[in-house]
Design a protein around this motif. Sequence first.
Motif, mmCIF file in Angstrom:
data_model
loop_
_atom_site.group_PDB
_atom_site.id
_atom_site.type_symbol
_atom_site.label_atom_id
_atom_site.label_comp_id
_atom_site.label_asym_id
_atom_site.label_seq_id
_atom_site.Cartn_x
_atom_site.Cartn_y
_atom_site.Cartn_z
ATOM 1 N N GLU A 1 -3.533 5.728 7.767
ATOM 2 C CA GLU A 1 -4.299 4.779 8.576
ATOM 3 C C GLU A 1 -3.566 3.458 8.733
ATOM 4 O OE1 GLU A 1 -8.631 2.432 8.494
ATOM 5 O OE2 GLU A 1 -7.891 3.474 6.712
ATOM 6 N N ASN A 2 -3.626 2.924 9.957
ATOM 7 C CA ASN A 2 -3.128 1.578 10.235
ATOM 8 C C ASN A 2 -4.185 0.874 11.064
ATOM 9 O OD1 ASN A 2 -1.373 -0.612 10.289
ATOM 10 N ND2 ASN A 2 -0.230 0.133 12.072
ATOM 11 N N SER A 3 -4.873 -0.114 10.482
ATOM 12 C CA SER A 3 -6.015 -0.737 11.142
ATOM 13 C C SER A 3 -5.977 -2.253 11.010
ATOM 14 C CB SER A 3 -7.334 -0.225 10.542
ATOM 15 O OG SER A 3 -7.519 1.147 10.804
ATOM 16 N N SER A 27 -3.612 4.135 3.453
ATOM 17 C CA SER A 27 -4.211 3.210 4.417
ATOM 18 C C SER A 27 -3.647 1.810 4.254
ATOM 19 C CB SER A 27 -5.734 3.159 4.243
ATOM 20 O OG SER A 27 -6.327 4.395 4.567
ATOM 21 N N SER A 80 -3.733 10.270 1.118
ATOM 22 C CA SER A 80 -4.496 9.261 1.858
ATOM 23 C C SER A 80 -3.768 7.937 1.692
ATOM 24 C CB SER A 80 -5.934 9.157 1.326
ATOM 25 O OG SER A 80 -6.636 8.128 1.993
ATOM 26 N N GLY A 135 -6.745 5.212 12.745
ATOM 27 C CA GLY A 135 -6.892 3.780 12.563
ATOM 28 C C GLY A 135 -7.715 3.185 13.688
ATOM 29 N N SER A 156 2.338 3.512 6.861
ATOM 30 C CA SER A 156 1.186 3.386 7.752
ATOM 31 C C SER A 156 1.590 2.860 9.120
ATOM 32 C CB SER A 156 0.139 2.458 7.135
ATOM 33 O OG SER A 156 -0.502 3.050 6.036
ATOM 34 N N ARG A 182 -16.535 1.357 4.816
ATOM 35 C CA ARG A 182 -15.437 2.335 4.852
ATOM 36 C C ARG A 182 -15.684 3.377 3.769
ATOM 37 N NH1 ARG A 182 -10.289 0.517 2.991
ATOM 38 N NH2 ARG A 182 -9.332 2.356 3.925
ATOM 39 N N ASP A 219 -4.204 2.476 -0.955
ATOM 40 C CA ASP A 219 -5.007 1.649 -0.064
ATOM 41 C C ASP A 219 -4.585 0.195 -0.213
ATOM 42 O OD1 ASP A 219 -7.485 1.982 1.764
ATOM 43 O OD2 ASP A 219 -8.000 0.220 0.563
ATOM 44 N N TYR A 229 -13.709 8.752 6.719
ATOM 45 C CA TYR A 229 -12.630 9.725 6.770
ATOM 46 C C TYR A 229 -12.967 10.911 5.871
ATOM 47 C CZ TYR A 229 -9.772 6.215 9.129
ATOM 48 O OH TYR A 229 -9.294 5.299 10.022
ATOM 49 N N PHE A 287 1.231 6.389 11.326
ATOM 50 C CA PHE A 287 -0.222 6.510 11.290
ATOM 51 C C PHE A 287 -0.722 7.606 12.221
ATOM 52 C CE2 PHE A 287 0.589 3.275 14.556
ATOM 53 C CZ PHE A 287 -0.269 3.649 15.581
#
Length: 380
Positions: free
Chosen positions: A136-138, A163, A161, A111, A104, A152, A191, A126, A108
């Motif tokens: 994703e990188n958040s 994240s 997927s 994000g 990620s 989310r 995740d 998403y 990514f």
Amino acid sequence: MFTKVEPIVKTFESLQDYTMRDLPDESEFRAQQALKYSQEKFPVWKRLGFSEFVKEKIEKYNGDFLDGKSKILENSEKALDEKIFRDLLGRYFYGVHPKFTLLSSAFFNTGFSSLVSGHGDIHVRYDLNKNPVVIENSVAIIENGSEATMIRKISGSGRLSNSTLKFVLRQGARLKLFNVFIASKTSLFVDSNLYLLAEGADLEIYDVIFGAQKMAIDRTIDLEGINSKAKIRSVYFGRGKERVDLRYSLNHLASKTYGRTEGNGILADEAYSVFRGNIDIKKDAYEADSEEKNAILNLSPNSRADSIPSLFVDNSTVTARHGSSVGNIDEDKLYYLMSRGLDERSAIKLIVEGIFRPVIDEIPDENLKKEIENALSVRI
């Protein structure tokens, strides 16, 4: 004196792994993260049936995925110019496994970075049907005394997927987070979330999970401040040959901290779940209060559930409990419902909905509630 022993995770190298040539751009940040990524191998997850990795083409996320009432920097790109976000986006985090959290950080394609002051609402959605590869990188920072609600949702059918999210709750901050995953045909779903709670911070997490072919989820909560609190409530439904591995970790680092983890799962067909509830109370966490429990309802003789609770307590002035149960539908309860005019499927549906209902009722989005109810109905 007791020593905490961590199991050795077997690893493998993939001939299809990502390299520097796969980076979306040539920024120094991505290059540094990609170097760390290259030094890690993929984990062998026996229970999840994961022992090979297929590299998927990474493209920029297509479509709107974010809205809310707070300071939000979309796509995390602009956030790299702000040290407060950049440090968090690049911070090392074990999560499900460092290979995936570093994936990620370096590669990514979507994000957000959010700073909430006062009250903020954040909605992240998403769509794997339009974007079969989501990496994703958040990060989100909830300022002192501020309050945030985040929803989310990741849905659709995709190939990958992955994240990684990091949350900072400063003194007296509150966060209510709803994770809704409806992605049953997605090949690999990972995740990882890290939560850092300061003094008096209050965190509530609600996970609603409708499997993937292989799904691994990690929630790591560090209760760093006095009187910080965290509650996690998870409901999940596996069917077919889906496999889901959940790990919820409550790390009590300060005194008078409070933690609760509750997981309720339903398994049909040949589905397989693993629930890992970890409570770690450090020596300075006086008067900490922590509990985790997990209950699984099997709808099929061919489904399987493993529950792995873990307690590590280094302080004698705390309260710590754990419990788990795995069983079939109560025949007396089923008979009672059918005696009131329901057929067997309707009776089972009512029982299953009763397990999901306490979490569904907490969701502040009526359309999302209906979507969850529909997904639940399809699975029964």
